[in-house]
Design a protein around this motif. Structure first.
Motif, PDB file in Angstrom:
ATOM      1  N   THR A   1      11.134   0.269 -47.812  1.00 15.48           N
ATOM      2  CA  THR A   1      11.444  -0.704 -48.864  1.00 15.48           C
ATOM      3  C   THR A   1      10.427  -1.841 -48.868  1.00 15.48           C
ATOM      4  O   THR A   1      10.013  -2.326 -49.932  1.00 15.48           O
ATOM      5  N   GLU A   2      10.012  -2.294 -47.693  1.00 16.03           N
ATOM      6  CA  GLU A   2       8.994  -3.356 -47.622  1.00 16.03           C
ATOM      7  C   GLU A   2       7.676  -2.904 -48.240  1.00 16.03           C
ATOM      8  O   GLU A   2       6.998  -3.689 -48.924  1.00 16.03           O
TER       9      GLU A   2
ATOM     10  N   GLU B   1       8.104  -3.009 -52.006  1.00 17.81           N
ATOM     11  CA  GLU B   1       8.081  -4.395 -52.489  1.00 17.81           C
ATOM     12  C   GLU B   1       6.669  -4.961 -52.443  1.00 17.81           C
ATOM     13  O   GLU B   1       6.242  -5.670 -53.366  1.00 17.81           O
ATOM     14  N   ARG B   2       5.928  -4.649 -51.386  1.00 16.52           N
ATOM     15  CA  ARG B   2       4.560  -5.163 -51.276  1.00 16.52           C
ATOM     16  C   ARG B   2       3.676  -4.587 -52.377  1.00 16.52           C
ATOM     17  O   ARG B   2       2.863  -5.303 -52.981  1.00 16.52           O
TER      18      ARG B   2
ATOM     19  N   ARG C   1       4.498  -6.366 -55.607  1.00 16.15           N
ATOM     20  CA  ARG C   1       3.868  -7.692 -55.683  1.00 16.15           C
ATOM     21  C   ARG C   1       2.371  -7.584 -55.972  1.00 16.15           C
ATOM     22  O   ARG C   1       1.827  -8.338 -56.786  1.00 16.15           O
TER      23      ARG C   1
ATOM     24  N   LYS D   1      17.754  -2.493 -55.204  1.00 21.52           N
ATOM     25  CA  LYS D   1      17.545  -3.335 -54.032  1.00 21.52           C
ATOM     26  C   LYS D   1      17.584  -4.817 -54.444  1.00 21.52           C
ATOM     27  O   LYS D   1      17.247  -5.171 -55.572  1.00 21.52           O
TER      28      LYS D   1
ATOM     29  N   TYR E   1      15.675  -7.292 -53.862  1.00 25.08           N
ATOM     30  CA  TYR E   1      14.404  -7.863 -54.294  1.00 25.08           C
ATOM     31  C   TYR E   1      14.126  -7.564 -55.760  1.00 25.08           C
ATOM     32  O   TYR E   1      13.713  -8.447 -56.528  1.00 25.08           O
ATOM     33  N   PHE E   2      14.347  -6.308 -56.167  1.00 29.27           N
ATOM     34  CA  PHE E   2      14.034  -5.917 -57.535  1.00 29.27           C
ATOM     35  C   PHE E   2      15.097  -6.385 -58.521  1.00 29.27           C
ATOM     36  O   PHE E   2      14.858  -6.382 -59.727  1.00 29.27           O
TER      37      PHE E   2
ATOM     38  N   GLU F   1      14.417 -11.522 -56.993  1.00 35.92           N
ATOM     39  CA  GLU F   1      13.139 -12.204 -56.808  1.00 35.92           C
ATOM     40  C   GLU F   1      12.024 -11.565 -57.613  1.00 35.92           C
ATOM     41  O   GLU F   1      11.165 -12.261 -58.169  1.00 35.92           O
ATOM     42  N   PHE F   2      11.997 -10.237 -57.698  1.00 32.45           N
ATOM     43  CA  PHE F   2      10.937  -9.566 -58.455  1.00 32.45           C
ATOM     44  C   PHE F   2      10.958  -9.998 -59.918  1.00 32.45           C
ATOM     45  O   PHE F   2       9.908 -10.238 -60.531  1.00 32.45           O
TER      46      PHE F   2
ATOM     47  N   ASP G   1      18.328 -13.927 -60.250  1.00 28.87           N
ATOM     48  CA  ASP G   1      18.018 -14.759 -59.090  1.00 28.87           C
ATOM     49  C   ASP G   1      18.329 -16.222 -59.408  1.00 28.87           C
ATOM     50  O   ASP G   1      18.125 -16.694 -60.525  1.00 28.87           O
TER      51      ASP G   1
END
Length: 778
Positions: free
Chosen positions: A392-393, A396-397, A400, A473, A475-476, A479-480, A550
Motif C-alpha cells: 500500500t505504501e 501511495e508513493r 504522489r 484505503k 489515503y485515497f 489525503e489523496f 478529508d
C-alpha cells in the motif's frame, strides 16, 4: 327447519298462543343463519349498531315487546302513518321470508354433499379397521417366527463371531509378516506415501510386541527399510527439482517418520529461498539495459504469478507443516517473507519509476491494482511480515509521484502556450502580414489550459475508481483527494501559473524588456478571467469528481481569486510601464538629439509626434480587444480645437504679459513656482484599473511626463519654442480622446510649453491660427 312450529311448547306457555311465538322463532332461525355465515348483528340487519339493545320498541333488539311497540305507534302516529307502517312491515316480512328461502335453497346441495361425504367416510373406516386387524395378526406371526429363529441360531452366531475375530487377527499377523516386503516394494516403486502409511499402521503393534523374537525381527527389517526411505526422501528434498507441493510432501513424510522438525524447517526455508530468488533474478533480468523491458502490466503479472504465488505456496505449506513450532516458527517465516518481499518491492519500484515519464495512467493503475491484489493473500497469511502495508505504501508513493508528474505537465503545457503566443505575436511582424488577434489567442490559451487540467483530473481519477482494489484505503479516500489532487495539483498549478506570469514583471530591465507587451496584456486578462470564473469552476469540478472527505484545511476559493486578481493587476501595471517606456524613449531621443537653439521656423509637425499618435492608437486598439472601454469624464466642446501657446495658462499670461521685461527674471520664476504650488498634482504612476481608458491614461501620463522632464533639460530658441508649441497642439488634437479626463492632457502639455518658454531667451510664441493650420496640414 327452524321456521316450523315449536313442538316442545304447550298451549299455556304464552298468553298470545302460537301466533305470538311465530315471530320469535323466525328471529331465532335468522340468528342461526347469521352465526353460520359469521355476520354480526349490525351487518345482518343492514343497519349501524346505534340503538339501545334494551329498547323494547326496537324491532331488531333482543328485548323487543310488541305491546309496547303497538302502544307507542297508536299514541304517536296518525292513522295514515299506521297504515303505512303496516304496509312496510308486511313488505319486510315477505322480504325476510324470501331471503330465508333463498339461503336454504343455496345451501341445500352443500347439506346433501356433506351427508354423502359422512356416509362414505363411515364405509372407508370400516374397511381400514378390518385391514389393521389383519396387519396386527400378521405382525404377531412374524414376531413369533423371528423369536424361534433367533433361539435356534444363537449358538452358531457366537461361533461365527469367534471365527471372525480369529480371521481378523490372522490378517493383521499376515500384514505384519508381509510388511518388510511391502515396504521394500513401495520404496522401489517410489510410492513413499504408501510406505509411510504402512509403517505408521504397524509401528505401534511392533513396539508393543517387540519382546517376542518374531516381531523383533520384523521390526529390525522395517527399521532398515525405513532408514533407506528416509535417505531417499532427504535426497529428493535436497535436489529441489520438484515444485513446492512436492517439497511439502517430502517434509510431511519425513515428519511422519519422526525426523527433527527444527532441522526440516531450516531446510524447507532454504530450498524455498532458492526457488524464490530464481524468480527475483528473472524479474531483475527483465529490467536490464539490453533487453527491452516489458510493459508494467506484464511485469507485475509475471511477478505476481511467479514470486508472489510461490511465496503464498511456501507460507501455506510452512504453516501447515510446522504449526507445532509456535511463535518462534511464525517469526522465522515472517522474517523470511520480509526479506524476500523487500527485494521484490525494490524491483517493482524500479519498474514503476520507469513509467513516471508516460502520460497515460490507465496501464499504470491496472498494474498497481494487480500488484496490490496479488499481495492480499500473502498479507493475510503473513500479517507479521507487513507485506500488505508495504504494498500500500508503494501504491501511495507512486500516486504522489504521479501527481507531481501531472503538475509538471501542466506547468510545461502553460509554458508551451506562452511560447505559441510569442511565436504568433512575432510571426506577423516577420512575414509582414496580419496574424491572429489577441482575443483569439486568449481563447486558445484558456481552452488549452482548461483541457489539460481536465485531462490531468481524469488521469488521476483512475486511482480512486471503485473497481480498483486500493481505492478504499484511507489515503485515497482522504489525503489523496484533498491534499494531493486539490491542493497539490490544482491549487499548486494555479499558483504556479500566477508566479510564472508575475515573473515577467520582476526584471523590467532584462526579462520585462524582452517580453512582448501584448503577452503581458493577454496574461493579465487571463488571470482576471481566472479570478472571475475559471478558478471557481475548476475547484468545483475537482470537489465533485473526488468527493473530498478529508478534514485537512484547504485553500479557499476567495484566496486563490485574490492572488489571481493581484497578478492581473501587476501584469497590467507593468504593461502600462513598458508601453509608456517605449513611447517615452522616442520622445526623449527626439528632444535630446535636436539643436533647439538653431531650429528653423516650424512648418510641419515633427514625425515623432505623428509616430506617438499612431502608436497610442495601436495600443488603444490592442487593449480594446481584451478590456472594456471604461468610464470617461464629460468632454468639453472645444477639446479638439484648443491651441497651445505660451499664454494658455494664467501663470504664463502673468509671465509673458506686455509688462514683461528681461530685467525681472527672478520675479517671473518666483511667480511660476508659486503657481505650481497651487496647480493640481498629477500622479503619474497611479493604480491601473481593468479597463481601456485607465490603461491608456497611464501610458499617456508616463509619455508626457517624460517629454516634460526632457524639455526641462534643454535650452530653446524662438523657433524651437514655436516647434514645441506646434507639437503639443498636435498631441492635444489626438491624445485627449484616449484618457479618462481630457484636463489631464491639457495640464501636462501646458507644463511642457511653459517649461520650454522658461528655457527660451527670446520667447516669442506663434500665432494660434498659424499653429492650427500647421497641425491640420500635418
Amino acid at each position: 327447519m327452524a321456521a316450523g312450529p315449536d313442538h316442545g311448547s304447550g298451549p299455556g306457555d304464552s298468553p298470545e298462543g302460537p301466533e305470538a311465538e311465530a315471530p320469535e322463532r323466525r328471529r331465532k332461525a335468522h340468528g342461526m343463519l347469521k352465526l353460520y355465515y359469521g355476520l354480526s348483528e349490525g351487518e345482518a340487519a343492514g343497519r349501524p349498531a346505534g340503538p339501545d339493545p334494551l329498547d323494547p320498541t326496537d324491532l331488531n333488539g333482543a328485548h323487543f315487546d310488541p305491546e309496547v311497540y303497538l302502544d307507542k305507534l297508536r299514541r304517536e302516529c296518525p292513522l295514515a302513518q299506521l297504515m303505512d307502517s303496516e304496509t312496510d312491515m308486511v313488505r319486510q316480512i315477505r322480504a325476510l321470508d324470501s331471503d330465508m328461502q333463498t339461503l336454504v335453497y343455496e345451501n341445500y346441495n352443500k347439506f346433501i354433499s356433506a351427508t354423502d361425504t359422512i356416509r362414505k367416510m363411515k364405509n372407508d373406516f370400516r374397511k381400514m379397521e378390518d385391514e389393521m386387524d389383519r396387519l396386527a395378526t400378521n405382525m404377531a406371526v412374524i414376531t413369533d417366527f423371528s423369536a424361534r429363529i433367533s433361539a435356534t441360531l444363537q449358538d452358531r452366531h457366537e461361533r461365527i463371531t469367534k471365527l471372525a475375530g480369529v480371521h481378523a487377527l490372522l490378517r493383521k499377523l499376515q500384514f505384519l509378516f508381509e510388511l518388510p516386503s511391502r515396504l521394500t516394494k513401495c520404496v522401489e516403486l517410489g510410492a513413499y506415501g504408501q510406505a509411510v502409511r504402512y509403517q505408521g499402521r504397524a509401528q505401534a503393534v511392533l513396539q508393543q510386541y517387540q519382546h517376542l523374537p518374531s516381531f523383533r525381527a520384523i521390526q529390525d527389517d522395517c527399521q532398515v527399510i525405513t532408514a533407506r526411505l528416509v535417505q531417499q526422501l532427504r535426497q529428493r528434498f535436497r535436489e529441489g527439482g520438484s515444485g513446492a507441493p512436492e517439497q511439502a510432501e517430502c517434509v510431511e513424510l519425513l515428519l511422519a517418520l519422526g525426523e527433527p522438525a527444527e532441522e526440516l524447517c531450516e531446510e524447507f526455508l532454504a530450498h524455498a529461498r532458492g526457488r524464490l530468488e530464481e524468480e527475483l533474478r528473472s524479474l531483475e533480468a527483465e529490467l536490464g539495459p539490453s533487453p527491452p523491458a516489458p510493459d508494467v502490466l506484464e511485469f507485475t503479472d509475471h511477478g505476481g504469478s511467479g514470486f508472489v504465488g510461490g511465496l503464498c505456496q511456501v507460507a501455506a505449506a510452512y504453516q501447515e507443516l510446522f504449526a507445532a513450532q509456535g511463535p518462534a516458527g511464525a517469526e522465522k517465516l515472517a522474517a523470511f517473507a520480509r526479506e524476500l518481499g523487500g527485494r521484490y518491492f525494490a524491483l517493482v519500484e524500479r519498474r514503476l519509476a520507469q513509467e513516471q515519464g508516460g502520460g497515460d495512467n490507465s496501464l499504470l493503475v491496472r498494474a498497481l491494482d494487480r500488484f496490490h491484489r496479488r499481495l492480499r493473500a500473502p498479507g493475510a497469511l503473513l500479517a507479521a511480515a507487513g507485506l500488505a502495508e508495504a504494498a500500500t505504501e508503494i501504491v501511495e508513493r507512486v500516486a504522489r509521484e504521479r501527481l507531481g508528474h501531472h503538475l509538471q505537465g501542466l506547468r510545461a503545457a502553460f509554458l508551451g502556450c506562452l511560447t505559441d503566443v510569442r511565436q504568433a505575436l512575432a510571426a506577423p511582424r516577420l512575414a509582414g502580414k496580419e496574424g491572429p488577434g489577441l482575443a483569439e489567442l486568449l481563447a486558445n490559451v484558456a481552452s488549452s489550459i482548461l483541457s489539460h487540467i481536465k485531462a490531468s483530473l481524469a488521469a488521476v481519477h483512475l486511482f480512486t475508481a471503485k473497481e480498483v482494489s486500493f481505492s478504499n484505503k484511507p489515503y485515497f479516500r482522504g489525503e489523496f483527494c484533498s491534499q494531493g489532487v486539490r491542493e497539490g495539483l490544482i491549487v499548486g498549478f494555479i499558483r504556479s501559473m500566477c508566479q510564472t506570469a508575475q515573473s515577467f514583471c520582476d526584471s523590467p530591465g532584462e526579462k520585462g524588456g524582452a517580453t512582448p507587451p501584448a503577452l503581458l496584456l493577454l496574461l493579465s486578462r487571463l488571470c482576471l478571467d481566472y479570478e472571475t470564473a475559471t478558478i471557481s469552476y475548476i475547484l468545483t469540478l475537482t470537489d465533485e469528481q473526488f468527493l473530498v472527505q478529508d478534514q485537512s484545511p484547504v485553500t479557499p476559493v476567495s484566496t486563490l481569486c485574490a492572488e489571481a486578481r493581484e497578478t492581473a493587476r501587476r501584469l497590467l501595471t507593468h504593461y502600462v510601464k513598458v508601453q509608456g517606456l517605449v513611447i517615452s524613449q522616442m520622445l526623449r531621443k527626439s528632444v535630446e538629439t535636436r539643436d533647439w537653439l538653431s531650429t528653423l521656423e516650424p512648418r510641419n509637425v515633427r514625425a515623432v509626434m505623428k509616430r506617438v499618435v499612431e502608436d497610442t492608437t495601436a495600443i488603444d486598439v490592442q487593449v480594446g480587444l481584451l478590456y472594456e472601454e471604461g468610464v470617461r469624464k464629460a468632454q468639453s466642446s472645444d477639446s479638439s480645437k484648443r491651441t497651445f501657446s505660451v499664454y494658455s495658462s494664467s501663470r504664463q499670461q502673468g509671465r509673458y504679459a506686455p509688462s514683461y521685461t528681461p530685467s525681472a527674471p527672478m520675479d517671473t520664476n518666483l511667480l511660476s513656482n508659486i503657481q505650481k504650488l497651487f496647480s493640481e498634482r498629477i500622479d503619474v504612476f497611479s493604480p491601473v484599473e481593468f479597463n481601456k481608458v485607465s490603461v491608456l491614461t497611464g501610458i499617456i501620463k508616463i509619455s508626457l511626463k517624460t517629454l516634460l522632464e526632457c524639455v526641462r533639460l534643454r535650452t530653446f530658441g524662438r523657433f524651437g519654442l514655436q516647434q514645441v508649441q506646434v507639437d503639443c497642439h498636435f498631441l492635444q488634437l489626438y491624445l485627449w480622446r484616449f484618457v479618462a479626463d481630457e484636463e489631464l492632457v491639457h495640464l501636462l502639455l501646458d507644463e511642457v510649453v511653459a517649461s520650454a518658454a522658461l528655457r527660451c531667451p527670446d520667447p516669442v510664441p506663434m500665432e494660434p491660427s498659424v499653429v492650427e493650420v500647421i497641425c491640420e496640414r500635418g
